[in-house]
Design a protein around this motif. Structure first.
Motif, PDB file in Angstrom:
ATOM      1  N   GLY A  85     -25.885  -1.272  11.112  1.00  0.00           N
ATOM      2  CA  GLY A  85     -26.112  -1.196   9.666  1.00  0.00           C
ATOM      3  C   GLY A  85     -27.494  -0.702   9.295  1.00  0.00           C
ATOM      4  O   GLY A  85     -28.126   0.067  10.021  1.00  0.00           O
ATOM      5  N   THR A  86     -27.957  -1.200   8.169  1.00  0.00           N
ATOM      6  CA  THR A  86     -29.195  -0.698   7.579  1.00  0.00           C
ATOM      7  C   THR A  86     -30.386  -1.550   8.017  1.00  0.00           C
ATOM      8  O   THR A  86     -30.388  -2.760   7.762  1.00  0.00           O
ATOM      9  N   PRO A  87     -31.377  -0.943   8.678  1.00  0.00           N
ATOM     10  CA  PRO A  87     -32.570  -1.717   9.049  1.00  0.00           C
ATOM     11  C   PRO A  87     -33.180  -2.343   7.790  1.00  0.00           C
ATOM     12  O   PRO A  87     -32.910  -1.876   6.665  1.00  0.00           O
ATOM     13  N   VAL A  88     -33.979  -3.362   7.973  1.00  0.00           N
ATOM     14  CA  VAL A  88     -34.675  -4.088   6.884  1.00  0.00           C
ATOM     15  C   VAL A  88     -33.760  -5.135   6.220  1.00  0.00           C
ATOM     16  O   VAL A  88     -34.204  -6.208   5.852  1.00  0.00           O
ATOM     17  N   ILE A  89     -32.466  -4.830   6.064  1.00  0.00           N
ATOM     18  CA  ILE A  89     -31.547  -5.759   5.403  1.00  0.00           C
ATOM     19  C   ILE A  89     -31.117  -6.825   6.422  1.00  0.00           C
ATOM     20  O   ILE A  89     -30.310  -6.549   7.313  1.00  0.00           O
ATOM     21  N   SER A  90     -31.728  -8.021   6.301  1.00  0.00           N
ATOM     22  CA  SER A  90     -31.532  -9.106   7.282  1.00  0.00           C
ATOM     23  C   SER A  90     -31.796  -8.600   8.704  1.00  0.00           C
ATOM     24  O   SER A  90     -31.150  -9.043   9.655  1.00  0.00           O
ATOM     25  N   CYS A 114     -23.816  -0.664   5.439  1.00  0.00           N
ATOM     26  CA  CYS A 114     -24.474  -1.954   5.254  1.00  0.00           C
ATOM     27  C   CYS A 114     -23.337  -2.961   5.052  1.00  0.00           C
ATOM     28  O   CYS A 114     -22.488  -2.759   4.173  1.00  0.00           O
ATOM     29  N   ALA A 115     -23.309  -4.001   5.875  1.00  0.00           N
ATOM     30  CA  ALA A 115     -22.163  -4.927   5.846  1.00  0.00           C
ATOM     31  C   ALA A 115     -21.973  -5.561   4.467  1.00  0.00           C
ATOM     32  O   ALA A 115     -20.835  -5.714   4.006  1.00  0.00           O
ATOM     33  N   ALA A 116     -23.077  -5.913   3.805  1.00  0.00           N
ATOM     34  CA  ALA A 116     -22.976  -6.603   2.506  1.00  0.00           C
ATOM     35  C   ALA A 116     -22.241  -5.738   1.484  1.00  0.00           C
ATOM     36  O   ALA A 116     -21.293  -6.184   0.824  1.00  0.00           O
ATOM     37  N   LEU A 159     -23.279 -13.409   1.200  1.00  0.00           N
ATOM     38  CA  LEU A 159     -23.977 -14.079   2.309  1.00  0.00           C
ATOM     39  C   LEU A 159     -23.567 -13.457   3.638  1.00  0.00           C
ATOM     40  O   LEU A 159     -22.438 -12.975   3.773  1.00  0.00           O
ATOM     41  N   TYR A 160     -24.459 -13.516   4.602  1.00  0.00           N
ATOM     42  CA  TYR A 160     -24.096 -13.215   5.986  1.00  0.00           C
ATOM     43  C   TYR A 160     -23.939 -14.549   6.698  1.00  0.00           C
ATOM     44  O   TYR A 160     -24.639 -15.510   6.361  1.00  0.00           O
ATOM     45  N   GLU A 161     -23.021 -14.615   7.672  1.00  0.00           N
ATOM     46  CA  GLU A 161     -22.929 -15.861   8.431  1.00  0.00           C
ATOM     47  C   GLU A 161     -22.495 -15.604   9.864  1.00  0.00           C
ATOM     48  O   GLU A 161     -21.687 -14.713  10.128  1.00  0.00           O
ATOM     49  N   GLU A 213     -17.873 -11.120  13.350  1.00  0.00           N
ATOM     50  CA  GLU A 213     -18.932 -11.109  12.325  1.00  0.00           C
ATOM     51  C   GLU A 213     -18.320 -11.300  10.937  1.00  0.00           C
ATOM     52  O   GLU A 213     -17.240 -10.783  10.657  1.00  0.00           O
ATOM     53  N   TYR A 214     -19.047 -12.015  10.099  1.00  0.00           N
ATOM     54  CA  TYR A 214     -18.508 -12.356   8.770  1.00  0.00           C
ATOM     55  C   TYR A 214     -19.497 -12.085   7.645  1.00  0.00           C
ATOM     56  O   TYR A 214     -20.690 -12.362   7.779  1.00  0.00           O
ATOM     57  N   VAL A 215     -18.941 -11.615   6.529  1.00  0.00           N
ATOM     58  CA  VAL A 215     -19.689 -11.573   5.271  1.00  0.00           C
ATOM     59  C   VAL A 215     -18.906 -12.455   4.294  1.00  0.00           C
ATOM     60  O   VAL A 215     -17.671 -12.412   4.278  1.00  0.00           O
TER      61      VAL A 215
HETATM   62  N1  SAM Z   1     -28.687  -4.816   8.697  1.00  0.00           N
HETATM   63  C1  SAM Z   1     -27.294  -5.176   8.780  1.00  0.00           C
HETATM   64  C2  SAM Z   1     -26.542  -4.577   7.597  1.00  0.00           C
HETATM   65  O1  SAM Z   1     -26.987  -3.568   7.062  1.00  0.00           O
HETATM   66  O2  SAM Z   1     -25.500  -5.086   7.224  1.00  0.00           O
HETATM   67  C3  SAM Z   1     -27.101  -6.678   8.879  1.00  0.00           C
HETATM   68  C4  SAM Z   1     -27.742  -7.286  10.082  1.00  0.00           C
HETATM   69  S1  SAM Z   1     -27.540  -9.000  10.210  1.00  0.00           S
HETATM   70  C5  SAM Z   1     -28.603  -9.373  11.543  1.00  0.00           C
HETATM   71  C6  SAM Z   1     -25.991  -9.184  10.988  1.00  0.00           C
HETATM   72  C7  SAM Z   1     -24.964  -9.836  10.083  1.00  0.00           C
HETATM   73  O3  SAM Z   1     -24.382  -8.852   9.239  1.00  0.00           O
HETATM   74  C8  SAM Z   1     -23.803 -10.457  10.829  1.00  0.00           C
HETATM   75  O4  SAM Z   1     -24.084 -11.766  11.268  1.00  0.00           O
HETATM   76  C9  SAM Z   1     -22.715 -10.456   9.779  1.00  0.00           C
HETATM   77  O5  SAM Z   1     -22.892 -11.517   8.861  1.00  0.00           O
HETATM   78  C10 SAM Z   1     -23.008  -9.136   9.064  1.00  0.00           C
HETATM   79  N2  SAM Z   1     -22.239  -8.038   9.681  1.00  0.00           N
HETATM   80  C11 SAM Z   1     -22.717  -7.010  10.407  1.00  0.00           C
HETATM   81  N3  SAM Z   1     -21.711  -6.202  10.791  1.00  0.00           N
HETATM   82  C12 SAM Z   1     -20.578  -6.745  10.301  1.00  0.00           C
HETATM   83  C13 SAM Z   1     -19.196  -6.376  10.346  1.00  0.00           C
HETATM   84  N4  SAM Z   1     -18.773  -5.293  11.011  1.00  0.00           N
HETATM   85  N5  SAM Z   1     -18.293  -7.172   9.723  1.00  0.00           N
HETATM   86  C14 SAM Z   1     -18.697  -8.264   9.045  1.00  0.00           C
HETATM   87  N6  SAM Z   1     -19.973  -8.655   8.974  1.00  0.00           N
HETATM   88  C15 SAM Z   1     -20.901  -7.910   9.580  1.00  0.00           C
END
Ligand code: SAM
Length: 275
Positions: A85-90, A114-116, A159-161, A213-215
């Protein structure tokens, strides 16, 4: 000439979710700073790109930021990527962006997955206004504050979880979100992608052994919104308050009843105002 920092979004699952510009950037920079070099190597191999990499993660962010700034000042162009995904975002990146700007080094965003945002757009939950909270804090006090914010829920919350904390989080959400709709977006863009909708309680019962992975996307709290609207109406004069409901097509009797309820006074008091 000094170099430039490219913040490059990479896929969150499906390797085809990378932009042409991201590929071009990764091909053209001198160095790739990656959260996990082994992980990024898989992506680079898939793209047939061979580049020197520097590891840049939460635990070495401070030291490595200085090293990267020096390289940029020497004229090297650097791409920053995270695991997904996108750097900087979590994810790491905020520090180096700030330092670059302090040193007049150009920061160029290369947008992408970006997952969110990806979860939100398919959730069916109001996307006009939303608050992204990332991972809920583990610290009790900070967590309580965030849960309070979710409870008030002035707009959609994202939320991310992590899978091993999902049940606990749903349990906590079930005590504050009543029957608000929640969407659990799992493994987005991957083979086992799923979007499950329900109340926190229903989702907790459905998700037995969370994996992947979950959003979590949470609907706003309509009760809060209504309360806010009432507070705004109560700031108007009774006559303006009346006109508001009149414009909304209510008859006199209904309007008096509503104004009395909003202002927590008797209907007689409102009648008297008009006389
Ligand atoms: N920078 C990333 C972004 O742009 O989304 C997020 C990085 S964060 C460390 C990782 C979290 O993003 C995971 O624990 C989950 O909550 C979410 N995530 C990343 N990839 C995902 C996917 N394919 N499906 C659902 N959630 C995802």
């Amino acid at each position: 000439m000094i170099g430039e920092l490219y913040i490059v979004a990479t896929p969150i699952g499906n390797l085809e979710d990378i932009t042409l510009r991201a590929i071009k950037t990764l091909e053209q920079v001198d160095i790739i700073a990656a959260e996990d070099t082994r992980h990024t190597l898989k992506l680079l191999n898939h793209l047939n790109i061979n580049k020197p990499m520097i590891s840049y993660h939460r635990h070495n962010e401070e030291i490595k930021t200085d090293e990267l700034i020096n390289r940029l000042l020497e004229g090297k162009n650097i791409a920053l990527v995270s695991d997904a995904g996108t750097p900087v975002i979590s994810d790491p990146g905020e520090e180096i962006v700030k330092k670059c700007l302090e040193n007049n080094i150009k920061v160029i965003p290369i947008p992408g997955a970006c997952a969110a945002i990806t979860a939100l757009i398919a959730s069916g939950i109001d996307a006009k206004e939303f608050t992204f909270l990332g991972f809920l804090p583990l610290n009790k006090k900070n967590r309580k504050e965030k849960l309070e914010q979710i409870k008030i829920g002035e707009n959609t919350i994202i939320l991310y979880e992590a899978p091993h904390k999902l049940i606990q989080t749903l349990e906590e959400l079930s005590t504050i979100t009543e029957n608000r709709r929640i969407v659990l977006a799992k493994e987005i863009t991957k083979i086992h992608e799923s979007f499950t909708t329900g109340t926190a309680e229903e989702l907790k019962n459905k998700v037995q052994q969370p994996r992947g992975e979950y959003v979590i996307v949470i609907e706003k709290n309509e009760k809060t919104i209504k309360q806010e609207q009432i507070e705004l109406l109560n700031k108007l004069s009774v006559e303006e308050h009346y006109r508001y409901y009149e414009k909304n097509g209510l008859d006199k009797k209904e309007i008096i009843k509503k104004i009395a309820k909003d202002r927590n006074v008797s209907k007689n008091d409102i009648y008297k105002e008009f006389i």
